[in-house]
Design a protein around this motif. Structure first.
Motif, PDB file in Angstrom:
ATOM      1  N   ASP A  96       0.833  -1.202   0.000  1.00 60.60           N
ATOM      2  CA  ASP A  96       0.000   0.000   0.000  1.00 60.60           C
ATOM      3  C   ASP A  96       0.870   1.256   0.000  1.00 60.60           C
ATOM      4  O   ASP A  96       2.056   1.220   0.300  1.00 60.60           O
ATOM      5  N   GLU A  97       0.268   2.381  -0.340  1.00 62.01           N
ATOM      6  CA  GLU A  97       0.995   3.640  -0.511  1.00 62.01           C
ATOM      7  C   GLU A  97       1.685   4.097   0.783  1.00 62.01           C
ATOM      8  O   GLU A  97       2.809   4.582   0.753  1.00 62.01           O
ATOM      9  N   GLY A  98       1.027   3.937   1.916  1.00 56.59           N
ATOM     10  CA  GLY A  98       1.614   4.375   3.186  1.00 56.59           C
ATOM     11  C   GLY A  98       2.885   3.626   3.533  1.00 56.59           C
ATOM     12  O   GLY A  98       3.882   4.228   3.938  1.00 56.59           O
ATOM     13  N   SER A  99       2.862   2.305   3.390  1.00 57.80           N
ATOM     14  CA  SER A  99       4.061   1.525   3.715  1.00 57.80           C
ATOM     15  C   SER A  99       5.166   1.772   2.699  1.00 57.80           C
ATOM     16  O   SER A  99       6.348   1.797   3.048  1.00 57.80           O
ATOM     17  N   ARG A 100       4.810   1.982   1.436  1.00 61.53           N
ATOM     18  CA  ARG A 100       5.822   2.304   0.423  1.00 61.53           C
ATOM     19  C   ARG A 100       6.496   3.635   0.737  1.00 61.53           C
ATOM     20  O   ARG A 100       7.704   3.766   0.621  1.00 61.53           O
ATOM     21  N   MET A 101       5.694   4.630   1.142  1.00 62.92           N
ATOM     22  CA  MET A 101       6.275   5.940   1.455  1.00 62.92           C
ATOM     23  C   MET A 101       7.190   5.866   2.680  1.00 62.92           C
ATOM     24  O   MET A 101       8.232   6.513   2.718  1.00 62.92           O
ATOM     25  N   LEU A 102       6.790   5.063   3.688  1.00 65.29           N
ATOM     26  CA  LEU A 102       7.639   4.882   4.867  1.00 65.29           C
ATOM     27  C   LEU A 102       8.973   4.273   4.470  1.00 65.29           C
ATOM     28  O   LEU A 102      10.038   4.755   4.880  1.00 65.29           O
ATOM     29  N   ALA A 103       8.939   3.229   3.661  1.00 68.23           N
ATOM     30  CA  ALA A 103      10.178   2.567   3.240  1.00 68.23           C
ATOM     31  C   ALA A 103      11.020   3.487   2.366  1.00 68.23           C
ATOM     32  O   ALA A 103      12.237   3.581   2.548  1.00 68.23           O
ATOM     33  N   GLU A 104      10.390   4.187   1.426  1.00 69.48           N
ATOM     34  CA  GLU A 104      11.140   5.078   0.542  1.00 69.48           C
ATOM     35  C   GLU A 104      11.792   6.220   1.322  1.00 69.48           C
ATOM     36  O   GLU A 104      12.906   6.629   1.019  1.00 69.48           O
ATOM     37  N   THR A 105      11.098   6.727   2.323  1.00 70.18           N
ATOM     38  CA  THR A 105      11.661   7.797   3.141  1.00 70.18           C
ATOM     39  C   THR A 105      12.809   7.275   4.003  1.00 70.18           C
ATOM     40  O   THR A 105      13.861   7.917   4.095  1.00 70.18           O
ATOM     41  N   SER A 106      12.637   6.120   4.615  1.00 71.59           N
ATOM     42  CA  SER A 106      13.672   5.555   5.482  1.00 71.59           C
ATOM     43  C   SER A 106      14.929   5.186   4.707  1.00 71.59           C
ATOM     44  O   SER A 106      16.034   5.360   5.198  1.00 71.59           O
ATOM     45  N   TRP A 107      14.735   4.648   3.503  1.00 76.08           N
ATOM     46  CA  TRP A 107      15.868   4.201   2.700  1.00 76.08           C
ATOM     47  C   TRP A 107      16.363   5.272   1.733  1.00 76.08           C
ATOM     48  O   TRP A 107      17.271   5.021   0.958  1.00 76.08           O
ATOM     49  N   LYS A 108      15.710   6.448   1.742  1.00 83.48           N
ATOM     50  CA  LYS A 108      16.086   7.553   0.852  1.00 83.48           C
ATOM     51  C   LYS A 108      15.982   7.158  -0.617  1.00 83.48           C
ATOM     52  O   LYS A 108      16.892   7.385  -1.420  1.00 83.48           O
ATOM     53  N   LEU A 109      14.838   6.566  -0.982  1.00 81.14           N
ATOM     54  CA  LEU A 109      14.555   6.204  -2.366  1.00 81.14           C
ATOM     55  C   LEU A 109      13.579   7.215  -2.950  1.00 81.14           C
ATOM     56  O   LEU A 109      12.646   7.640  -2.284  1.00 81.14           O
ATOM     57  N   ALA A 110      13.750   7.582  -4.193  1.00 81.36           N
ATOM     58  CA  ALA A 110      12.798   8.434  -4.928  1.00 81.36           C
ATOM     59  C   ALA A 110      12.402   9.665  -4.128  1.00 81.36           C
ATOM     60  O   ALA A 110      11.230   9.914  -3.890  1.00 81.36           O
ATOM     61  N   GLN A 111      13.386  10.423  -3.696  1.00 79.54           N
ATOM     62  CA  GLN A 111      13.127  11.576  -2.833  1.00 79.54           C
ATOM     63  C   GLN A 111      12.170  12.580  -3.453  1.00 79.54           C
ATOM     64  O   GLN A 111      11.364  13.177  -2.759  1.00 79.54           O
ATOM     65  N   GLY A 112      12.247  12.781  -4.755  1.00 87.86           N
ATOM     66  CA  GLY A 112      11.379  13.768  -5.391  1.00 87.86           C
ATOM     67  C   GLY A 112       9.910  13.411  -5.276  1.00 87.86           C
ATOM     68  O   GLY A 112       9.066  14.262  -4.988  1.00 87.86           O
ATOM     69  N   ARG A 113       9.570  12.146  -5.480  1.00 84.47           N
ATOM     70  CA  ARG A 113       8.175  11.717  -5.409  1.00 84.47           C
ATOM     71  C   ARG A 113       7.649  11.793  -3.986  1.00 84.47           C
ATOM     72  O   ARG A 113       6.525  12.221  -3.738  1.00 84.47           O
ATOM     73  N   VAL A 114       8.470  11.434  -3.009  1.00 83.44           N
ATOM     74  CA  VAL A 114       8.044  11.481  -1.615  1.00 83.44           C
ATOM     75  C   VAL A 114       7.852  12.923  -1.167  1.00 83.44           C
ATOM     76  O   VAL A 114       6.866  13.276  -0.512  1.00 83.44           O
TER      77      VAL A 114
END
Length: 120
Positions: A96-114
């Motif tokens: 889901d979008e919430g867990s993806r955003m948490l992981a992307e933020t924690s791992w510093k992935l796709a900073q622009g989209r977050v």
């Protein structure tokens, strides 16, 4: 335990990455860097092992401290490095979008989209 599934869009191959500390790296990193090699982090595993070997030769008294410090550093960074490598190869996080955003933020992935999503 926060486990995230990465899936490659073309091949449908899946890999699981844990968010947080890599305990296997802490306890087994001294053994030729095998936990890092198992994650596909070849450069980190080989350079880390050779660096640790060099430090043990130069400073033989503090061998345990060097091994422990190396394991702690790699334990904190191994899962993030694996996630960044998979993301760079085109893998995407399934969920889901919430867990993806948490992981992307924690791992510093796709900073622009977050950052764009947080600004909304």
């Amino acid at each position: 335990m926060n486990l995230y599934v990465f899936e490659h869009p073309a091949t449908k191959q899946r890999k699981i990455v844990k968010l947080g500390f890599a305990w296997d790296v802490l306890f087994l990193n001294w053994f030729f860097g095998l936990p890092l090699l198992r994650r596909g982090l070849w450069f980190d595993g080989i350079v880390g092992f050779l660096g640790m070997l060099f430090m043990m030769v130069v400073f033989p008294i503090g061998v345990f401290g060097i091994v422990a410090a190396s394991g702690l550093y790699e334990g904190f960074t191994a899962n993030r490095s694996q996630a960044q490598k998979l993301h760079g190869k085109g893998y995407r996080i399934v969920g889901d979008e919430g867990s993806r955003m948490l992981a992307e933020t924690s791992w510093k992935l796709a900073q622009g989209r977050v950052a764009a999503a947080l600004a909304e």
